[in-house]
Design a protein around this motif. Structure first.
Motif, mmCIF file in Angstrom:
data_model
loop_
_atom_site.group_PDB
_atom_site.id
_atom_site.type_symbol
_atom_site.label_atom_id
_atom_site.label_comp_id
_atom_site.label_asym_id
_atom_site.label_seq_id
_atom_site.Cartn_x
_atom_site.Cartn_y
_atom_site.Cartn_z
ATOM 1 N N ASP A 69 0.802 -1.226 0.000
ATOM 2 C CA ASP A 69 0.000 0.000 0.000
ATOM 3 C C ASP A 69 0.838 1.281 0.000
ATOM 4 O O ASP A 69 0.312 2.360 -0.248
ATOM 5 C CB ASP A 69 -0.974 0.014 1.177
ATOM 6 C CG ASP A 69 -0.274 0.033 2.534
ATOM 7 O OD1 ASP A 69 0.972 -0.058 2.572
ATOM 8 O OD2 ASP A 69 -0.984 0.133 3.548
ATOM 9 N N SER A 126 1.366 6.895 -0.656
ATOM 10 C CA SER A 126 0.323 5.901 -0.448
ATOM 11 C C SER A 126 -0.404 5.653 -1.767
ATOM 12 O O SER A 126 -0.623 6.581 -2.562
ATOM 13 C CB SER A 126 -0.677 6.383 0.600
ATOM 14 O OG SER A 126 -1.814 5.528 0.640
ATOM 15 N N THR A 165 -3.383 5.248 -2.128
ATOM 16 C CA THR A 165 -4.655 5.979 -2.118
ATOM 17 C C THR A 165 -4.530 7.335 -2.795
ATOM 18 O O THR A 165 -5.545 7.955 -3.132
ATOM 19 C CB THR A 165 -5.151 6.187 -0.679
ATOM 20 O OG1 THR A 165 -4.155 6.906 0.075
ATOM 21 C CG2 THR A 165 -5.411 4.848 0.001
ATOM 22 N N ASP A 198 -13.477 -0.527 -1.956
ATOM 23 C CA ASP A 198 -12.338 -1.356 -1.551
ATOM 24 C C ASP A 198 -11.953 -2.364 -2.624
ATOM 25 O O ASP A 198 -10.814 -2.830 -2.668
ATOM 26 C CB ASP A 198 -12.635 -2.063 -0.224
ATOM 27 C CG ASP A 198 -13.861 -2.963 -0.299
ATOM 28 O OD1 ASP A 198 -14.623 -2.850 -1.277
ATOM 29 O OD2 ASP A 198 -14.051 -3.781 0.619
ATOM 30 N N GLU A 256 -9.494 -0.428 -5.121
ATOM 31 C CA GLU A 256 -8.300 0.237 -4.621
ATOM 32 C C GLU A 256 -7.049 -0.269 -5.330
ATOM 33 O O GLU A 256 -6.860 -1.473 -5.495
ATOM 34 C CB GLU A 256 -8.165 0.008 -3.116
ATOM 35 C CG GLU A 256 -9.193 0.757 -2.281
ATOM 36 C CD GLU A 256 -9.025 0.494 -0.801
ATOM 37 O OE1 GLU A 256 -8.148 -0.326 -0.446
ATOM 38 O OE2 GLU A 256 -9.738 1.106 0.005
#
Length: 366
Positions: A247, A264, A266, A285, A288
């Motif tokens: 991640d 990250s 994200t 999710d 991702e």
């Protein structure tokens, strides 16, 4: 925003695609590129002084099939070390075994004199393994093995060796305090330093950093047992890692392992396919992104990473340019034709990808 990649050249693999052969890879050593490919019976090395130019080829006979160990090539391409289940062997281009260092078998048995003794044993097909790598000047072989060595008595444990490439003398050794399923050496411009990334399956990914001063071997642990080492910067001052759960990628100082900056997953935009009706029902999710266990320094200031594994359900995997100083994504790479697989940077402003059939490499620049 998208950034168009420019094709420098396409290089044919020395071995045609086969289930018995690894995909070819490029290594940048001492200002030149080596094209390396491992087959079941041989290791092939080509010197590529200029991309696309005629290449000198060396063929090293393999002491055992590729699934039973790891191999590495010297910077000059004239020597190869094979790290197997029970021994290290250094070969020259004529196929001569220059030296051998025997150690405890990774399968935990009493040991073997040759591959034929365990070729048909199932217990030896699915076991952990070590690896080896040459120092930047080719004078040392760093090897991750299952100890003890043949000259010792004692219980088995993972060890890191520093071996003289000239004659196989073990100059230093130390325990890694790991239980490896596999490992990989990541070289450093300083011959006295080496990175070792170790996989322990689901249990973690210990990162070890070795320093050899000519007398003693010191080993540092970076990343709280949860960092996979991807690359060393061209200057040798920084490391690139990805967390075991993929991640976060991070930039570390080589001096002490301190994290200077992180990125990250994200922070990356969702895959464009998620805007289509086909994937409209996907939960957040499920969509991702996460980073691949591949990445490197395009140059001292730019990192190349991929999210290919997490993107494959939605289409073509994405590659990213990242500002190394701040670990911020700057551009998504786009190509003039579909490029499968992951990007592998060479530190000289170029990176390469492997063709879908693994019979060629494409060399790219920005």
């Amino acid at each position: 925003m998208p950034h168009l990649a420019r094709l420098v050249t396409t290089i044919a693999a020395p071995l045609a695609f086969s289930g018995a052969d690894d995909a070819p890879r490029l290594e940048r050593r001492a200002g030149t590129r080596l094209l390396v490919q491992r087959g079941d019976t041989e290791l092939i090395v080509q010197h590529l002084d200029e991309p696309g130019a005629g290449a000198e080829t060396a063929r090293f006979p393999a002491p055992w099939p590729r699934r039973y160990g790891h191999c590495a090539v010297s910077p000059a391409g004239d020597l190869a070390v094979f790290a197997g289940l029970h021994a290290l062997q250094l070969l020259d281009r004529a196929g001569n075994v220059r030296w051998e260092v025997r150690h405890e078998c990774w399968a935990g048995c009493a040991g073997h004199e040759s591959f034929t003794e365990y070729a048909d044993e199932r217990d030896h097909r699915y076991v952990g393994s070590g690896s080896a790598g040459f120092s930047a000047d080719g004078a040392l072989v760093w090897a991750h093995v299952r100890g003890p060595l043949a000259v010792d008595r004692g219980r088995g444990a993972d060890e890191w060796l520093v071996v003289a490439a000239q004659d196989g003398t073990v100059l230093a050794r130390a325990a890694t305090h790991t239980a490896a399923a596999g490992s990989e050496h990541i070289g450093h411009p300083d011959p006295g330093q080496m990175g070792l990334t170790i996989g322990e399956g689901q249990d973690g990914a210990p990162l070890r950093w070795g320093r050899w001063n000519g007398h003693t071997l010191a080993i540092d642990s970076f990343g709280d047992e949860d960092r996979v080492l991807l690359a060393v910067s061209p200057s040798g001052e920084r490391l690139l890692t990805v967390t075991h759960d993929q991640d976060t990628v991070a930039l570390h100082r080589v001096a002490d392992g301190t994290v200077e900056a992180e990125l990250s997953a994200t922070a990356l935009p969702p895959h464009p396919a998620l805007e289509t009706e086909e994937f409209a029902s996907f939960e957040d999710d499920e969509a991702e992104a996460f980073f691949d266990y591949e990445g490197g320094f395009l140059d001292e200031d730019t990192v190349v990473v991929g999210t290919v594994e997490s993107d494959e359900e939605f289409g073509t995997g994405r590659h990213w340019l990242v500002d190394a100083a701040r670990m911020r994504p700057t551009d998504r790479l786009v190509y003039p034709f579909e490029v499968p697989g992951m990007p592998r940077a060479l530190g000289d402003g170029t990176w390469y990808t492997t063709s879908a059939t693994e019979n060629a490499l494409h060399l790219w620049t920005t």
